[in-house]
Design a protein around this motif. Sequence first.
Motif, PDB file in Angstrom:
ATOM      1  N   GLU A  35      75.051 102.077  43.054  1.00 30.50           N
ATOM      2  CA  GLU A  35      75.401 102.991  42.122  1.00 30.50           C
ATOM      3  C   GLU A  35      74.296 104.064  41.929  1.00 30.50           C
ATOM      4  OE1 GLU A  35      76.095 102.542  37.202  1.00 30.50           O
ATOM      5  OE2 GLU A  35      75.860 100.916  38.390  1.00 30.50           O
ATOM      6  N   ALA A  36      73.172 103.515  41.736  1.00 28.96           N
ATOM      7  CA  ALA A  36      72.116 104.602  41.619  1.00 28.96           C
ATOM      8  C   ALA A  36      71.994 105.611  42.570  1.00 28.96           C
ATOM      9  CB  ALA A  36      70.621 104.156  41.175  1.00 28.96           C
ATOM     10  N   GLY A  37      72.282 105.151  43.951  1.00 33.00           N
ATOM     11  CA  GLY A  37      72.379 105.962  45.257  1.00 33.00           C
ATOM     12  C   GLY A  37      73.248 107.086  45.058  1.00 33.00           C
ATOM     13  N   ASP A  38      74.400 106.580  44.492  1.00 36.38           N
ATOM     14  CA  ASP A  38      75.731 107.445  44.436  1.00 36.38           C
ATOM     15  C   ASP A  38      75.453 108.652  43.417  1.00 36.38           C
ATOM     16  OD1 ASP A  38      77.090 106.272  46.396  1.00 36.38           O
ATOM     17  OD2 ASP A  38      78.217 104.900  45.302  1.00 36.38           O
ATOM     18  N   ARG A  39      74.890 108.099  42.119  1.00 40.11           N
ATOM     19  CA  ARG A  39      74.721 109.160  41.295  1.00 40.11           C
ATOM     20  C   ARG A  39      73.517 109.949  41.682  1.00 40.11           C
ATOM     21  NH1 ARG A  39      73.845 106.158  35.489  1.00 40.11           N
ATOM     22  NH2 ARG A  39      73.867 108.417  34.711  1.00 40.11           N
ATOM     23  N   ILE A  40      72.549 109.670  42.446  1.00 40.27           N
ATOM     24  CA  ILE A  40      71.686 110.587  42.847  1.00 40.27           C
ATOM     25  C   ILE A  40      72.108 111.623  43.848  1.00 40.27           C
ATOM     26  CG2 ILE A  40      69.384 110.682  44.254  1.00 40.27           C
ATOM     27  CD1 ILE A  40      68.518 108.269  42.965  1.00 40.27           C
ATOM     28  N   ARG A  41      72.803 110.947  44.638  1.00 43.20           N
ATOM     29  CA  ARG A  41      73.763 111.989  45.710  1.00 43.20           C
ATOM     30  C   ARG A  41      74.523 112.855  44.743  1.00 43.20           C
ATOM     31  NH1 ARG A  41      75.149 108.733  50.832  1.00 43.20           N
ATOM     32  NH2 ARG A  41      76.170 107.696  49.203  1.00 43.20           N
ATOM     33  N   ALA A  42      75.214 112.335  43.734  1.00 44.45           N
ATOM     34  CA  ALA A  42      76.035 113.481  43.158  1.00 44.45           C
ATOM     35  C   ALA A  42      75.145 114.644  42.463  1.00 44.45           C
ATOM     36  CB  ALA A  42      76.653 112.819  42.037  1.00 44.45           C
ATOM     37  N   LEU A  43      74.049 114.277  42.156  1.00 45.51           N
ATOM     38  CA  LEU A  43      72.869 115.339  41.677  1.00 45.51           C
ATOM     39  C   LEU A  43      72.351 116.330  42.773  1.00 45.51           C
ATOM     40  CD1 LEU A  43      70.938 113.186  39.128  1.00 45.51           C
ATOM     41  CD2 LEU A  43      72.340 115.056  38.433  1.00 45.51           C
ATOM     42  N   HIS A  44      72.206 115.644  43.978  1.00 49.34           N
ATOM     43  CA  HIS A  44      71.673 116.198  45.237  1.00 49.34           C
ATOM     44  C   HIS A  44      72.300 115.958  46.475  1.00 49.34           C
ATOM     45  CE1 HIS A  44      69.160 118.363  47.851  1.00 49.34           C
ATOM     46  NE2 HIS A  44      68.559 117.383  48.218  1.00 49.34           N
ATOM     47  N   PRO A  45      73.525 116.422  46.804  1.00 50.33           N
ATOM     48  CA  PRO A  45      74.212 115.800  47.826  1.00 50.33           C
ATOM     49  C   PRO A  45      73.590 115.564  49.150  1.00 50.33           C
ATOM     50  CG  PRO A  45      75.460 117.588  46.633  1.00 50.33           C
ATOM     51  CD  PRO A  45      74.166 117.544  45.982  1.00 50.33           C
ATOM     52  N   GLY A  46      72.525 116.246  49.483  1.00 47.82           N
ATOM     53  CA  GLY A  46      71.974 116.180  50.773  1.00 47.82           C
ATOM     54  C   GLY A  46      71.019 115.158  50.755  1.00 47.82           C
ATOM     55  N   ILE A  47      70.950 114.339  49.804  1.00 46.23           N
ATOM     56  CA  ILE A  47      69.703 113.345  49.773  1.00 46.23           C
ATOM     57  C   ILE A  47      69.866 112.519  50.955  1.00 46.23           C
ATOM     58  CG2 ILE A  47      70.779 111.778  48.149  1.00 46.23           C
ATOM     59  CD1 ILE A  47      66.856 112.961  48.220  1.00 46.23           C
ATOM     60  N   GLY A  48      70.898 112.094  51.258  1.00 44.02           N
ATOM     61  CA  GLY A  48      71.067 110.996  52.472  1.00 44.02           C
ATOM     62  C   GLY A  48      70.399 111.768  53.746  1.00 44.02           C
ATOM     63  N   ASP A  49      70.743 112.858  53.908  1.00 43.89           N
ATOM     64  CA  ASP A  49      70.189 113.651  54.932  1.00 43.89           C
ATOM     65  C   ASP A  49      68.743 113.707  55.093  1.00 43.89           C
ATOM     66  OD1 ASP A  49      72.726 114.386  55.618  1.00 43.89           O
ATOM     67  OD2 ASP A  49      72.867 116.364  54.570  1.00 43.89           O
ATOM     68  N   TYR A  50      68.204 113.520  54.033  1.00 43.90           N
ATOM     69  CA  TYR A  50      66.649 113.477  53.888  1.00 43.90           C
ATOM     70  C   TYR A  50      66.214 112.067  54.648  1.00 43.90           C
ATOM     71  CZ  TYR A  50      66.582 117.102  50.664  1.00 43.90           C
ATOM     72  OH  TYR A  50      66.692 118.474  49.972  1.00 43.90           O
ATOM     73  N   ALA A  51      66.854 110.960  54.087  1.00 49.50           N
ATOM     74  CA  ALA A  51      66.328 109.765  54.600  1.00 49.50           C
ATOM     75  C   ALA A  51      66.855 109.419  56.095  1.00 49.50           C
ATOM     76  CB  ALA A  51      67.343 108.532  53.981  1.00 49.50           C
ATOM     77  N   ARG A  52      67.764 110.213  56.676  1.00 46.74           N
ATOM     78  CA  ARG A  52      68.112 110.269  58.047  1.00 46.74           C
ATOM     79  C   ARG A  52      66.978 111.132  58.743  1.00 46.74           C
ATOM     80  NH1 ARG A  52      73.157 109.505  55.601  1.00 46.74           N
ATOM     81  NH2 ARG A  52      73.555 111.688  55.442  1.00 46.74           N
ATOM     82  N   ALA A  53      66.625 112.238  58.519  1.00 43.74           N
ATOM     83  CA  ALA A  53      65.778 113.018  58.857  1.00 43.74           C
ATOM     84  C   ALA A  53      64.420 112.446  59.089  1.00 43.74           C
ATOM     85  CB  ALA A  53      65.580 114.407  58.040  1.00 43.74           C
TER      86      ALA A  53
END
Length: 264
Positions: A35-53
């Motif tokens: 839930e928190a991960g999805d809310r953070i991603r809504a604020l900053h859609p590219g955040i998952g890309d940071y983890a993968r990068a």
Amino acid sequence: MTDDIRSRIDTSRPHTARIWNYWTGGKDHYPVDREAGDRIRALHPGIGDYARADRLFLGRAVRHLAAEAGVRQFLDIGTGLPSADNTHEVAQRVAPESRVVYVDNDPLVLAHARALLVGTPEGSTDYLDADLRDVDTILERAARTLDLSRPVVLMLLGVVIFVEDDEESYDIVRRLMDALPSGSHLVLSHTITSPAMPDVDAAVAFWNEHGTPRLTQRTPDQVARYFDGLKLLDPGVVSCSHWRPEGDELPAEVAMYAGVGHKP
């Protein structure tokens, strides 16, 4: 999982290691983390890309240091939850005799470490339950597996962001590097703050209000300061996606800056 470790796992509040695991496609997270991960991603859609990068940067840096620099020892502090291509897997794929010590104080990481962080018969893989701030304990216990008179790669990926005080964070890194001999390397990544990326600041502010532990952003210049006294490998301190990318196209910049420094 021991009763002690189980009692330390708090599933009522989101935790950064579990959210990071969620963003990178892992399975070690709880509904509160998703839930928190999805809310953070809504604020900053590219955040998952940071983890993968950041994970891809780990692979490129470790491969270079094992294959080109010939280093055979790695001290990975702030390991996070095991996933694909952990430090020992990358290093031992290049040099099976590589020795790796992981350090983390997250109980869920410790619960998975024994089963997942298993190295080659030729090398050695160990893990320590310790906090980044406890430098003396880390060095003393790491010396059971690593020969600290020979070069070591100190890996601090996305972990000094949890030390709020700037000077304390620089002191921790300096003390760790001071204990390692010439020929050692520092591999470090850190979330940045930049006027060009206001959505990152918003995502971090949300996290610090709702999650644990708190994160501290720093500017690119502040991140570069961790490498004082070291010789930076090209291309210096840059977006981790821009550190020696593989392929013909330059990946998009992410607000996770990184570098690799050599100790003369």
